[in-house]
Design an enzyme around this catalytic site. Structure first.
Site: not given
Length: 1077
Positions: A266, A268
């Site tokens: 992921t 960010f």
């Protein structure tokens, strides 16, 4: 609007495992009287799940999450607004940084914040809007926002948040997702019948959960799922969440990495109130959003503006809006509704400080109806410190042999190695064996690979030797001789030293150096590889792999230089010996030597650092970071700038038998090594590696080079652009180098020297701090005056020379050489951290927003006087003034690098071209643009050093003839690095001295030997050439003390042939510095 909070109670935990017993945390929410409710974004592993007809906790019969009836309204529970002191300290102290995130403690967003700032204070918020508003209200420093997941894709609504708020992207974090199956203490995974988590987390683990026969139930997010399970105490209910969530809520981790896709990452974004100031000292990424005017091919035209300027796009995201109104804030943070058909979000790999990026966006505006720069970030800037923090060690070296049993016998009987393990893999037609002087878990070992049917290999010219430390070299040599080995150098002292060494070859032709030493924990102590550019190789291994330069050995008499690289002291651990042979830039790699393996704690971070180093210095990734099929060991493989192979991998203490195959390896070869982290795959490369590797050139193309603000101006004026210290710089213009050199002394020259690095040190202790690093009497300088000085190392050698100016008692301005920029800044930063940790008040600013022009020659002052109201006749050599020139605020120093009167002008980059044009126009064509070629001739005529030629890390200021630069007070007090060495040389005299030469025959160049009249070598040329103004050959170099007197006759060898010469005083051409009469 106000912030409110409600408490979340963290479950009691076993004290020795979970330190947060009974801790209460607060979840913050922004409330407003306005009716507009904040939107919630769906993340790949966080955020809001779909609305359920029945609450998960009701369906499962669990205790529902503790949610108070009303929020706490006590303002004392709010984080205090940031003070000036907290803002100041937060810049260098993670513990002072507050970062808001959406969710409760244990969320992946919190983990991302801690990844970026390990010691920060995290502030949980109810919504993403709340997290953003906390930054805008100065309650926190930054916010973290998940933006995309490698499995789940982009989080579109989070992109829209970037438009609704005036925050700036300043950093990104790539977080490998580690979904864990959690349960209450004492439960086993077989007892889990139902599992609670965010819907996307459940989808990402569907295969693992199906294998366990576990029912999946959606929850709000992963951390809430963990909290709910902990509150329920039920043994048949589990949660899928992070390791941090398990620790916070007192749950056992029943299984890790249960996601179906092992490469689940992921991304960010870290957002701040203030944007990052763009620079050009490292790879940067810029994020923009725009909407296009309608028209045929308009998207193609928009993207072409980047391709035309060789700017890589790392991400393109289209966001269909279908004319839905979207609130977009302007520069004053006031919002208005705008409608778009499509929004395009793009990340491109360039800094806004680069002219090509500025031109690209200017061109893009021709096609857009709306455009905004969302932020700039140094590509994974936090990663640059990772190699220094990572727990790394050399694991093993891999190479191929023609007879495995023969080599094993030779190594065990002759060298005393032990066979650690051996295996045969007939299905892949290879066998290998691991040998060493200790276990693989603690010692560096060799992996010998035998490929079926291959009896010999080409070692190539690049591989040098391995080294073994032994207490009795002669005894080991006799053992080698007795077994039929080849002794190529009999035991004896090394030339110029006392160490006893010998050289032998094994049956396959690999060279081993035997070194006589006392007992050592690492007898297999060296791997030597040859490189084509030693400084580049050292920089690569320092930056990409976190190694230290342990020792540099100069052997000009034998025409080679060595750099010893490693993670521990040379006599305690394995070292990599990089050897550069004068004039040799390429070597064949053969197909015998394969690679070196190095362990790392995080292969993904390590891979990103390598990519940054590859982009700057050369080399390439040959295998992206990730697990090996069937093994799970994560590795990355890559080539260094010379083409040697290395790999890095996550290394763990493994059981010898059942898990030995998971032992990671990293391969590295000098001159072009490929480093891999993880399990070696060398055996599969036996055939493909037969062709020698072509080392990548330092600069593959002009697109790889940095460009100054005047680049287009140079090209338009006929500048011949060449690579120099990582920049594209003009070596000359339409005039010849000789004509340009003469014109500078007759009329004047304008040089672009913006590749050099200007910086300011500020604070009440900036002067004493700088005096710890340089030899100048900085305290004794009057405000507005400066001097040449030298940065020294612990041995008194020169790290770089620099012109420093005391602007005030609390502001020092200095300029360092372009080729030394990274080294100098790292050196200053390292010592500044130590100085500040003891209470010192000093900070710095690197003036990447400015360009530097040098105006030199007799017309310099008259021409510049036309462009300023200040009286330049009152500004003398070495003096500094901040003043208006041609309408711009400039830093003006009366100095230069030609020996002529002149100025160095630091001007805002956006005004650099205008100033250059004005200077040329005011001179009526007499002052000419001049390139690096003439600049080198001029500085040589002036007898000035060029760092890297005439001054290096092993040369002291005394030896370089810069004794005058060492302040009188500093000679008495010392207090700078290497002071003991330098002060002793001042007292006793140096062993070598820098001198000037006149010579006959062809011009002498760097590394030409200097002999006395009897033919004995007494020194070496460091710079030389033809003087356009004197019409004769000049040079400078070093000779032994006693041979340095003016008029001494010498022989200078040019291409092996001696020519008459004599030592002379410098400067060769008299200087014309403007000084008070």
């Amino acid at each position: 609007m106000a912030l409110r909070c409600f408490p979340i109670w963290v479950c009691p935990q076993t004290p020795h495992r979970y330190p947060l017993v009974g801790r209460r945390v607060s979840l913050w929410e922004c409330s407003s009287s306005s009716s507009g409710a904040s939107q919630r974004a769906v993340t790949a592993v966080e955020g809001d799940g779909p609305e359920l007809k029945k609450k998960a906790s009701d369906e499962m019969g669990l205790v529902r999450e503790a949610k108070p009836v009303a929020f706490h309204r006590d303002l004392s529970m709010l984080p205090k607004p940031l003070s000036a002191s907290s803002l100041y300290s937060s810049a260098g102290d993670d513990s002072k940084v507050r970062i808001s995130f959406q969710g409760i403690p244990g969320a992946y967003s919190e983990t991302a914040a801690l990844e970026a700032y390990p010691n920060c204070e995290t502030v949980p918020c109810e919504h993403f809007e709340t997290a953003f508003q906390a930054v805008e209200l100065w309650l926190v420093d930054k916010a973290v926002l998940p933006i995309e997941n490698s499995v789940g894709g982009s989080i579109h609504r989070n992109y829209d948040l970037l438009l609704r708020h005036r925050l700036h992207i300043v950093q990104e974090v790539h977080l490998p997702v580690n979904h864990c199956l959690l349960g209450v203490p004492g439960v086993t995974k077989e007892e889990i019948k139902r599992v609670l988590s965010h819907p996307q987390a459940l989808d990402q683990c569907v295969n693992s959960l199906n294998d366990l026969g576990i029912q999946r139930i959606s929850a709000k997010d992963t951390a809430t799922a963990a909290q709910t399970v902990a509150s329920s105490g039920k043994k048949d209910v589990g949660a899928i969440a992070s390791v941090r969530a398990a620790n916070l809520y007192g749950l056992d981790i029943l299984a890790e990495n249960i996601q179906d896709d092992a490469n689940n990452v992921t991304r960010f974004l870290i957002l701040s109130r203030e944007p990052m100031i763009p620079r050009t000292d490292r790879p940067y990424k810029t994020s923009i959003v725009f909407s296009l005017e309608e028209g045929p091919g308009v998207l193609f035209k928009a993207l072409a503006v980047f391709a035309l300027r060789s700017i890589n796009l790392s991400k393109i995201e289209s966001r269909p809006q279908r004319r839905r109104p979207l609130r977009v804030v302007d520069g004053s943070n006031n919002g208005s509704a705008k409608s778009f058909d499509y929004l395009f979000y793009i990340d491109f790999e360039a800094s806004m400080a680069e002219i090509r990026a500025q031109h690209a966006l200017g061109h893009l505006q021709e096609f857009t109806s709306f455009i905004r720069v969302l932020g700039k970030m140094a590509e994974n800037a936090e990663l640059l410190e990772w190699p220094k923090k990572d727990k790394r060690r050399f694991l093993h070296v891999v190479y191929r042999v023609g007879d495995l049993d023969r080599t094993i016998q030779f190594y065990t009987e002759c060298f005393g190695m032990k066979l650690l393990r051996k295996r045969d893999v007939p299905e892949e037609k290879y066998s290998n064996a691991f040998l060493g002087f200790g276990p693989e878990t603690s010692n560096f070992v060799v992996e010998l690979t035998y490929n079926y049917g291959v009896s010999s290999y080409d070692i190539g010219t690049g591989f040098g030797h391995f080294a073994i430390s032994t207490q009795d070299v002669s005894k080991m040599v006799e053992a080698v001789r007795a077994k039929g080995g080849n002794v190529t150098r009999e035991p004896g002292p090394v030339k110029g030293g006392g160490s006893v060494i010998a050289f032998v070859k094994d049956p396959d032709g690999y060279m081993f150096e035997l070194i006589q030493r006392g007992p050592t924990p690492e007898p297999l102590c060296q791997v030597m590889l040859r490189v084509g550019d030693l400084d580049r190789a050292i920089k690569f291994y320092e930056k990409a792999l976190g190694m230290r330069l342990l020792r540099r050995i100069e052997r000009p008499e034998y025409k080679y230089t060595i750099g010893m690289m490693g993670y521990a002291e040379e006599y305690e651990s394995i070292v990599l010996e990089l050897t550069y042979n004068y004039g040799v830039t390429e070597y064949t790699k053969g197909n015998a030597y394969a690679q070196i393996a190095i362990g790392t704690d995080d292969v993904y971070k390590s891979a990103e650092v390598v990519k940054i180093a590859n982009q700057e210095l050369g080399g390439k990734i040959t295998r992206e970071a990730g697990p090996l099929p069937g093994l799970g060991t994560k590795i990355v493989s890559f080539l260094d700038p010379d083409g040697w192979k290395t790999y890095q991998g996550i290394w763990k203490k493994l059981q010898r038998q059942t898990q030995s195959l998971n032992l990671c390896k990293e391969e590295k070869m000098r001159g072009g090594s490929l480093w891999q982290l993880g399990q070696s795959i060398t055996r599969r490369l036996a055939q493909s590696d037969k062709k020698p590797l072509s080392p990548r050139r330092y600069f593959a193309s002009g697109a790889d080079l940095k460009k100054t603000a005047l680049y287009d101006f140079h090209v338009a004026h006929g500048g011949k652009m060449v690579p120099f210290a990582g920049w594209s710089m003009p070596i000359q213009y339409k005039d010849s180098i000789i004509d340009s050199t003469v014109n500078c002394r007759v009329n004047g020259s304008l040089f672009d020297v913006a590749h050099m690095c200007g910086l300011s040190l500020k604070g009440k202790d900036c002067v004493p701090f700088l005096e710890t690093l340089v030899v100048a009497d900085v305290a004794g300088l009057a405000p507005g005056t400066g001097s040449l000085t030298v940065f020294t190392n612990e041995k008194g050698g020169a790290i770089d020379d620099s012109v420093i100016t005391k602007v005030t008692d609390e502001h020092i301005y200095l300029v360092v050489n372009a080729g030394c920029r990274d080294k100098d800044l790292a050196h200053i930063e390292e010592h500044m951290k130590a100085f500040k940790s003891k209470g010192g008040d000093v900070s710095w600013h690197i003036h990447d927003e400015r360009s530097l022009l040098a105006l030199q020659g007799p017309l310099a002052a008259p021409v510049l006087q036309h462009l300023t109201k200040e009286d330049l006749s009152k500004l003398y050599f070495g003096q500094f003034q901040i003043l208006d020139i041609n309408g711009s605020t400039c830093f003006l120093t009366r100095t230069g690098y030609t020996g002529e009167d002149g100025f160095e002008i630091s001007v805002p980059s956006e005004h650099a071209v205008d100033l250059a044009k004005a200077i040329l126009e005011k001179s009526e064509g007499k002052v000419r643009l001049t390139g690096l070629g003439a600049r080198d001739s001029l500085r040589l005529e002036a007898g000035l050093c060029l760092y890297g030629n005439d001054m290096e890390q092993h040369i002291t200021p005394v030896e370089a003839g810069l004794t005058w630069a060492i302040g009188k007070r500093r000679r008495a007090e010392g207090g700078f690095l290497g002071a003991d060495v330098i002060l002793k040389q001042l007292q006793d005299g140096p062993t070598i001295r820098r001198v000037g030469f006149f010579s006959s025959g062809p011009p002498a160049r760097s590394h030409s030997e200097v002999h006395d009249e009897s033919g004995n070598k007494i020194g070496e040329i460091t710079s030389g050439g033809f003087s356009p103004n004197l019409k004769k050959n000049i040079a400078m170099g070093y000779v032994k003390s006693g041979q340095h007197k003016n008029g001494t006759k010498v022989k200078i060898l040019v291409r092996g042939k001696p020519y008459e010469g004599n030592i002379t005083k410098m400067p060769f051409v008299a200087t014309k510095y403007y000084k008070p009469t």
